[in-house]
Design an enzyme around this catalytic site. Structure first.
Site, PDB file in Angstrom:
ATOM      1  N   ASP A  19       0.854  -1.188   0.000  1.00  0.00           N
ATOM      2  CA  ASP A  19       0.000   0.000   0.000  1.00  0.00           C
ATOM      3  C   ASP A  19       0.891   1.239   0.000  1.00  0.00           C
ATOM      4  O   ASP A  19       1.774   1.367   0.844  1.00  0.00           O
ATOM      5  CB  ASP A  19      -0.876  -0.045   1.265  1.00  0.00           C
ATOM      6  CG  ASP A  19      -1.700   1.216   1.440  1.00  0.00           C
ATOM      7  OD1 ASP A  19      -1.924   1.932   0.433  1.00  0.00           O
ATOM      8  OD2 ASP A  19      -2.121   1.490   2.579  1.00  0.00           O
ATOM      9  N   ASN A  21      -0.468   4.529  -0.143  1.00  0.00           N
ATOM     10  CA  ASN A  21      -1.121   5.769   0.310  1.00  0.00           C
ATOM     11  C   ASN A  21      -1.833   5.659   1.658  1.00  0.00           C
ATOM     12  O   ASN A  21      -2.627   6.521   2.024  1.00  0.00           O
ATOM     13  CB  ASN A  21      -2.098   6.271  -0.763  1.00  0.00           C
ATOM     14  CG  ASN A  21      -3.236   5.281  -1.004  1.00  0.00           C
ATOM     15  OD1 ASN A  21      -3.243   4.200  -0.414  1.00  0.00           O
ATOM     16  ND2 ASN A  21      -4.179   5.645  -1.840  1.00  0.00           N
ATOM     17  N   ASP A  23      -4.206   3.750   2.807  1.00  0.00           N
ATOM     18  CA  ASP A  23      -5.626   3.411   2.977  1.00  0.00           C
ATOM     19  C   ASP A  23      -5.831   1.941   3.363  1.00  0.00           C
ATOM     20  O   ASP A  23      -6.958   1.454   3.439  1.00  0.00           O
ATOM     21  CB  ASP A  23      -6.444   3.770   1.722  1.00  0.00           C
ATOM     22  CG  ASP A  23      -6.073   2.911   0.511  1.00  0.00           C
ATOM     23  OD1 ASP A  23      -5.126   2.089   0.624  1.00  0.00           O
ATOM     24  OD2 ASP A  23      -6.712   3.061  -0.543  1.00  0.00           O
ATOM     25  N   ASP A  27      -1.753  -1.181  -3.757  1.00  0.00           N
ATOM     26  CA  ASP A  27      -2.086  -0.412  -4.961  1.00  0.00           C
ATOM     27  C   ASP A  27      -0.950  -0.455  -5.981  1.00  0.00           C
ATOM     28  O   ASP A  27       0.111  -1.028  -5.721  1.00  0.00           O
ATOM     29  CB  ASP A  27      -2.460   1.030  -4.581  1.00  0.00           C
ATOM     30  CG  ASP A  27      -1.421   1.658  -3.659  1.00  0.00           C
ATOM     31  OD1 ASP A  27      -0.214   1.454  -3.913  1.00  0.00           O
ATOM     32  OD2 ASP A  27      -1.805   2.322  -2.672  1.00  0.00           O
ATOM     33  N   ASP A  96      -4.952 -10.501 -15.680  1.00  0.00           N
ATOM     34  CA  ASP A  96      -5.980 -11.505 -15.407  1.00  0.00           C
ATOM     35  C   ASP A  96      -7.194 -11.216 -16.296  1.00  0.00           C
ATOM     36  O   ASP A  96      -7.642 -10.075 -16.386  1.00  0.00           O
ATOM     37  CB  ASP A  96      -6.389 -11.425 -13.929  1.00  0.00           C
ATOM     38  CG  ASP A  96      -6.618 -12.792 -13.317  1.00  0.00           C
ATOM     39  OD1 ASP A  96      -7.435 -13.553 -13.863  1.00  0.00           O
ATOM     40  OD2 ASP A  96      -5.990 -13.093 -12.281  1.00  0.00           O
ATOM     41  N   ASP A 197      -9.211 -16.707 -16.013  1.00  0.00           N
ATOM     42  CA  ASP A 197      -9.966 -17.211 -14.873  1.00  0.00           C
ATOM     43  C   ASP A 197     -10.997 -18.269 -15.292  1.00  0.00           C
ATOM     44  O   ASP A 197     -11.784 -18.033 -16.216  1.00  0.00           O
ATOM     45  CB  ASP A 197     -10.692 -16.013 -14.241  1.00  0.00           C
ATOM     46  CG  ASP A 197     -11.264 -16.316 -12.876  1.00  0.00           C
ATOM     47  OD1 ASP A 197     -10.481 -16.511 -11.942  1.00  0.00           O
ATOM     48  OD2 ASP A 197     -12.509 -16.356 -12.753  1.00  0.00           O
ATOM     49  N   GLU A 254      -6.841 -21.046 -16.256  1.00  0.00           N
ATOM     50  CA  GLU A 254      -7.158 -21.703 -14.981  1.00  0.00           C
ATOM     51  C   GLU A 254      -8.291 -22.691 -15.234  1.00  0.00           C
ATOM     52  O   GLU A 254      -9.342 -22.310 -15.742  1.00  0.00           O
ATOM     53  CB  GLU A 254      -7.585 -20.662 -13.952  1.00  0.00           C
ATOM     54  CG  GLU A 254      -7.723 -21.275 -12.576  1.00  0.00           C
ATOM     55  CD  GLU A 254      -8.787 -20.624 -11.707  1.00  0.00           C
ATOM     56  OE1 GLU A 254      -8.707 -20.798 -10.493  1.00  0.00           O
ATOM     57  OE2 GLU A 254      -9.704 -19.974 -12.237  1.00  0.00           O
ATOM     58  N   HIS A 327      -3.563 -17.223  -4.929  1.00  0.00           N
ATOM     59  CA  HIS A 327      -4.434 -16.501  -3.991  1.00  0.00           C
ATOM     60  C   HIS A 327      -5.641 -17.330  -3.548  1.00  0.00           C
ATOM     61  O   HIS A 327      -6.426 -16.871  -2.725  1.00  0.00           O
ATOM     62  CB  HIS A 327      -4.909 -15.203  -4.650  1.00  0.00           C
ATOM     63  CG  HIS A 327      -5.737 -15.469  -5.865  1.00  0.00           C
ATOM     64  ND1 HIS A 327      -5.191 -15.981  -7.033  1.00  0.00           N
ATOM     65  CD2 HIS A 327      -7.060 -15.363  -6.088  1.00  0.00           C
ATOM     66  CE1 HIS A 327      -6.160 -16.155  -7.911  1.00  0.00           C
ATOM     67  NE2 HIS A 327      -7.302 -15.794  -7.375  1.00  0.00           N
ATOM     68  N   ASP A 328      -5.822 -18.522  -4.106  1.00  0.00           N
ATOM     69  CA  ASP A 328      -6.935 -19.391  -3.712  1.00  0.00           C
ATOM     70  C   ASP A 328      -6.472 -20.554  -2.836  1.00  0.00           C
ATOM     71  O   ASP A 328      -7.298 -21.350  -2.384  1.00  0.00           O
ATOM     72  CB  ASP A 328      -7.621 -19.991  -4.948  1.00  0.00           C
ATOM     73  CG  ASP A 328      -8.278 -18.941  -5.813  1.00  0.00           C
ATOM     74  OD1 ASP A 328      -8.742 -17.923  -5.265  1.00  0.00           O
ATOM     75  OD2 ASP A 328      -8.342 -19.144  -7.045  1.00  0.00           O
TER      76      ASP A 328
HETATM   77  C1  NOJ Z   1     -10.859 -18.368  -9.740  1.00  0.00           C
HETATM   78  C2  NOJ Z   1     -10.154 -17.266  -9.029  1.00  0.00           C
HETATM   79  O1  NOJ Z   1      -8.808 -17.589  -8.899  1.00  0.00           O
HETATM   80  C3  NOJ Z   1     -10.859 -17.073  -7.706  1.00  0.00           C
HETATM   81  O2  NOJ Z   1     -10.158 -16.234  -6.836  1.00  0.00           O
HETATM   82  C4  NOJ Z   1     -12.249 -16.577  -7.995  1.00  0.00           C
HETATM   83  O3  NOJ Z   1     -12.971 -16.517  -6.797  1.00  0.00           O
HETATM   84  C5  NOJ Z   1     -12.988 -17.483  -8.972  1.00  0.00           C
HETATM   85  N1  NOJ Z   1     -12.179 -17.931 -10.057  1.00  0.00           N
HETATM   86  C6  NOJ Z   1     -14.162 -16.762  -9.556  1.00  0.00           C
HETATM   87  O4  NOJ Z   1     -13.711 -15.734 -10.397  1.00  0.00           O
END
Ligand code: NOJ
Length: 556
Positions: A19, A21, A23, A27, A96, A197, A254, A327-328
Site C-alpha cells: 500500500d 497511500n 488506505d 495499490d 488476469d 480465470d 485456470e 491466492h486461492d
Molecule cells: C478463480 C479465481 O482464482 C478465484 O479467486 C475466484 O474466486 C474465482 N475464479 C471466480 O472468479
C-alpha cells in the site's frame, strides 16, 4: 526457443502486496516501489490478479468495467507507468482475464436485467423457473443455488460463483466479439499475455440439465455440465485466431477439473488454443470425501503419481505450469511442509521439487520468503466470500464451529491473502494505515527485509533456483523419469537432456531417511547443483537425507 517456457512467473495479489497511500489496501504505486525487489529475485513475468473496477464481492474477480482501473488501486496512468517500469527492467506483464462472468454492476448486466428484449439480454444466461423453483439444481461454487431470481423480468440468471458474478453467455457471438475487442485493447497497450480465470467453464451443456442427485440434496454440483463443455475448444480456437495469434504473448488458462488428456488438447501448439493450463489435481490430494473442507493428510505417493502423470503426459505435446500456491490456496509450507521447526528447510525442499520439473514455474507473493498460513481467532476477521459462505453453510447444517475453523485454518483462501510481510515494522511495512485484512502476527520473524539480508534464506534459495533455470536448459527442456514410486517419504526423479542428467532427491518428511538409487538407474554425478543442507562428498548412490532435505546433482 520460446520465452514463456524459459520464464519464471511471479503472481501479485495487488490488494495485499504493498500500500503506497495508507488506505490499508495495496495499490499500483506500491507495486512500482517493489519492482526492484522482483527484478533482484530474477523473475521474468509478473501476473497481476484483477485490478479493474469492481464492487469487490470477490476481491476483483467480479469486474464492473473491463477497460479501466479500480480506484483503490490507482488510475490508468499509474498502470501505464507500471507497464513501462516493468518493461524497462526487462520483465513482462500478464493480466488476469475474467470472462466466465462479470460483476452484476457491469453496464452489460445492468442493461441485461432491464427487459427481455434488451440488446444485452443475451449477454447473460437467463431462464424461467421450474415449478416455482430455480431452473435447475446446480450449486454455486460459493454455496447455495447457482441461480438468482430477478424481480424485474421474473426470470433467473446463472451465477456459478457469487450472485454478484453473473455468468456471461458465450453462446452469443456478439458477447464473444466484445471480449475479443477488449482483449485487443489491452494487448495493444503492450501487455504480454493473459491468465484466464476458470476459462474451461465458459461452454455449458445446452439445456443446462439437472445434475444427478441420489441423496436428494437441495443443490448439487453441476460441474460436469459446465467444465470442459461441448464448445470449449471451439471458443478457445476462435479466441486464438481472432486475438492471440496476432501477438507474441503467453496464455495460461485456470481450469478446475482438467485432466491430462484434455490438457493435451488445450496446450498442444498445433491446435492453437492456449500455452498452459493450471490444473488442480495435485491441489486436491489432501481433500477428504466431499471436497476441500474435509481434511486428509497427503500421501506422498499420490503426489508423485499425479505430478509424474502431468510431466510425462504433456512432454513433447503441450506444456506444464508448475505451482504450489496462488491466492486461492493455503500456503504450501504450512500444507505439505512444516511451518514451525523446519520452515526454512521444508520451504526450500518444496521449491526444489517443483522448480526442477519441466514447465513454467509460478511463484505466489510471499512464497519466496516462506510466508505461512494464518489462524484468526474469530470468523469475523476473515474476508473471503467463499470462507464466509462455507462457515454459514456448515453452521446451518449444525456442524461444530471448532471443526469448521480447523478446515478454514487449513484450506481457507485468506491464508494466501494476508498482507505481504515486508519488514518488522508495524503492519509488516505493508501499510501505514489499517490493513484491509489482518497481518499474520509472525511478521517480526518472517519478512522480506530479513530474508534479503540473510544469505541462507528461502528468498536467496529461490533466487538460485531461478538463476539455475537460466543457465541450464536441461531444467527447462529435459525429459523426466520418476524414481522410487512407492517410497513414502522421498520424491526423486531424473531429468535428461542432450547427454546430461539431473538427479533430484527430496525428503518430504521430518525424519532422517535413507536414499538408495535404484540399481537400474544410470547416473554418474559430476557435482551438487543445489541443496538445502551442506553436503560433504560421499557416495551419491546411497546416502541419508536429513529432515526435508533436497539435493540436485548434475551429471550424466
Ligand atoms: C478463480 C479465481 O482464482 C478465484 O479467486 C475466484 O474466486 C474465482 N475464479 C471466480 O472468479
Amino acid at each position: 526457443m520460446t520465452w514463456w517456457k524459459e520464464s519464471v512467473v511471479y503472481q501479485i495479489y495487488p490488494r495485499s502486496f504493498k500500500d503506497s497511500n495508507g488506505d490499508g489496501i495495496g495499490d499500483i504505486k506500491g507495486i512500482i516501489e517493489k519492482l526492484d525487489y522482483l527484478k533482484d529475485l530474477g523473475v521474468d513475468v509478473i501476473w497481476l490478479s484483477p485490478i479493474y473496477p469492481s464492487p469487490n464481492d470477490d476481491n476483483g474477480y467480479d469486474i464492473s468495467d473491463y477497460q479501466d482501473i479500480m480506484e483503490e488501486f490507482g488510475t490508468i496512468r499509474d498502470w501505464e507507468k507500471l507497464l513501462d517500469e516493468i518493461h524497462g527492467r526487462g520483465m513482462k506483464l500478464v493480466m488476469d482475464l475474467v470472462v466466465n462472468h462479470s460483476s452484476d454492476e457491469h453496464e452489460w448486466f445492468q442493461e441485461s436485467r432491464k427487459s427481455k428484449d434488451n440488446p444485452y439480454r443475451d449477454y447473460y444466461i437467463w431462464h424461467q423457473g421450474k415449478d416455482g423453483k430455480e431452473p435447475n439444481n446446480w450449486k454455486s461454487n460459493f454455496s447455495g443455488s447457482a441461480w438468482q431470481y430477478d424481480e424485474e423480468t421474473q426470470e433467473y440468471y446463472l451465477h456459478l460463483f457469487s450472485k454478484k458474478q453473473p455468468d456471461l453467455n458465450w453462446e452469443n457471438p456478439k458477447l464473444r466479439r466484445e471480449v475479443y475487442n477488449m482483449m485487443m485493447w489491452w494487448l495493444d497497450k503492450g501487455i504480454d499475455g493473459f491468465r484466464m480465470d476458470v476459462i474451461n467453464f465458459i461452454s455449458k451443456v445446452p439445456g443446462l440439465p439437472d445434475a444427478p442427485n441420489p441423496e436428494g440434496k437441495k443443490y448439487v454440483s453441476g460441474s460436469k455440465y459446465y467444465r470442459n463443455g461441448p464448445r470449449i475448444h471451439e471458443f478457445l480456437q476462435e479466441m486464438n485466431r481472432e486475438v492471440l495469434s496476432k501477438y507474441d504473448v503467453m496464455t495460461v488458462g485456470e481450469m478446475p477439473s482438467v485432466d491430462v488428456e484434455e490438457a493435451k488438447k488445450y496446450t498442444n501448439e498445433a491446435r492453437n488454443e492456449l500455452n498452459m493450463v493450471f490444473q488442480f489435481e495435485h491441489m486436491g490430494l489432501d481433500n477428504g470425501e466431499g471436497g476441500k473442507w474435509n481434511l486428509k493428510p497427503l500421501d506422498l505417493r499420490d503426489l508423485k503419481e499425479n505430478l509424474t502423470k502431468w510431466q510425462t503426459g504433456l512432454h513433447g505435446v503441450g506444456w506444464n505450469s508448475l505451482y504450489w500456491n496462488n491466492h486461492d490456496q493455503p500456503r504450501i509450507v504450512s500444507r505439505f511442509g512444516n511451518d514451525k521447526e523446519y520452515r526454512v528447510e521444508s520451504a526450500k525442499m518444496l521449491a526444489t521439487c517443483l522448480h526442477m520439473m519441466q514447465g513454467t514455474p509460478y511463484i505466489y507473493q510471499g512464497e519466496e520468503i516462506g510466508m505461512t498460513n494464518v489462524r484468526f481467532d474469530s470468523i469475523d476477521d476473515y474476508k473471503d466470500i467463499e470462507t464466509l459462505n462455507i462457515y454459514k453453510e456448515k453452521m446451518e447444517e449444525g456442524q461444530d464451529p471448532t471443526q469448521i475453523m480447523e478446515s478454514i485454518y487449513a484450506k481457507g483462501r485468506d491464508n494466501g491473502r494476508t498482507p505481504f510481510q515486508w519488514d518488522a515494522t508495524k503492519n509488516a511495512g505493508f501499510t501505514t494505515g489499517e490493513p484491509w485484512i489482518k497481518v499474520n502476527d509472525n511478521y517480526p520473524e518472517i519478512n522480506a527485509e530479513q530474508a534479503v539480508a540473510d544469505p541462507e534464506s528461502i528468498y536467496h534459495y529461490y533466487r538460485e533456483l531461478i538463476a539455475l533455470r537460466k543457465t541450464h536448459p536441461i531444467i527447462v527442456y529435459g525429459d523426466y523419469t520418476l524414481l522410487l514410486p512407492e517410497h513414502e517419504e522421498i520424491f526423486a526423479y531424473v531429468r535428461a537432456y542432450e547427454g546430461e542428467k539431473l538427479l533430484v532427491v527430496t525428503n518430504f518428511s521430518q525424519d532422517n531417511v535413507e536414499f538408495q538409487l535404484p540399481d537400474d538407474a544410470d547416473f554418474t554425478a559430476k557435482e551438487l547443483l543445489i541443496g538445502n543442507y551442506s553436503v560433504s562428498e560421499g557416495d551419491i548412490r546411497r546416502f541419508t537425507m536429513k529432515p526435508f532435505e533436497a539435493r540436485v546433482y548434475i551429471g550424466k
